[in-house]
Design a protein around this motif. Structure first.
Motif, short mmCIF file in Angstrom:
data_model
loop_
_atom_site.label_atom_id
_atom_site.label_comp_id
_atom_site.label_asym_id
_atom_site.label_seq_id
_atom_site.Cartn_x
_atom_site.Cartn_y
_atom_site.Cartn_z
N ILE A 50 45.11 42.27 41.12
CA ILE A 50 43.73 42.69 41.57
C ILE A 50 42.54 43.51 41.16
CG2 ILE A 50 42.76 44.40 43.30
CD1 ILE A 50 44.45 43.12 44.93
N GLY A 85 39.45 42.99 44.45
CA GLY A 85 39.76 42.24 45.53
C GLY A 85 40.87 40.79 45.26
N GLU A 107 33.73 40.26 43.88
CA GLU A 107 34.51 41.26 44.93
C GLU A 107 32.95 42.90 44.65
OE1 GLU A 107 36.15 42.13 46.90
OE2 GLU A 107 37.15 40.63 46.64
#
Length: 199
Positions: A50, A85, A107
């Motif tokens: 992430i 994300g 993102e």
């Protein structure tokens, strides 16, 4: 949908040597691969990558809260400084490292309205990792802390019915943290704020 993961065993074996942004991304580039998200979410043997981006300006850091209309019920009303994300599969022409940076940019623009001034929006990996194995969600995710300088740009949230936010100075964030307590902040946000020396 396939997302980028690394074997947890490989991460735990290498974590003491992952001391720079270059090393972090090289590690993901070398050992990462794509796995179906539904499988990765329930398999503790893999860590989902992430990118976690701190958006800064002369005013401080962008801090936001997910409202009750948001999809992620576990994070309702929690304060966060990280935009990020999963790293979705793009195509075979991108290395894992390139896919991380591509998805980090994607993102950022999905979550926020970013005023485009003609200048390149520079997202930089740091040498910090966010990993929290104290809960079931944290045990299967590995955050790569990044920064983005958005000085002299207007930044607002896109989905105002789901998220509200603005820039807060470090002093304001410290005061909030002191007044509201650690439970008012997402766990990863607390870790990130400690990494950058705000709390």
């Amino acid at each position: 949908m396939r997302i980028l993961v690394v074997p947890k065993q490989d991460y735990l074996a290498a974590m003491k040597t992952l001391h720079s942004a270059k090393t972090l991304l090289d590690f993901v580039n070398r050992v990462g691969f794509y796995k179906e998200r539904e499988e990765a979410e329930v398999d503790p043997n893999y860590l989902q990558i992430i990118p976690y981006i701190l958006v800064s300006s002369g005013k401080g850091l962008f801090l936001y809260a997910r409202l009750k209309k948001g999809n992620e019920t576990r994070l309702h009303n929690k304060l966060s400084v990280g935009v990020g994300g999963h790293v979705d599969y793009v195509d075979d022409h991108l290395s894992n490292k390139e896919a991380v940076m591509y998805n980090a940019n994607k993102e950022l623009f999905e979550e926020l309205n970013v005023e485009l001034t003609g200048e390149y929006l520079d997202i930089k990996p740091t040498n910090e990792i966010i990993y929290d194995d104290t809960n079931e969600v944290g045990k299967v995710h590995l955050g790569l802390l990044m920064t983005c300088d958005a000085s002299n740009r207007n930044i607002t949230v896109k989905e105002t019915e789901k998220i509200e936010g603005r820039f807060y100075s470090p002093a304001e964030i410290k005061a909030l943290y002191k007044a509201e307590g650690e439970d008012a902040f997402e766990t990863w946000t607390s870790i990130a704020l400690k990494h950058v020396g705000i709390i």
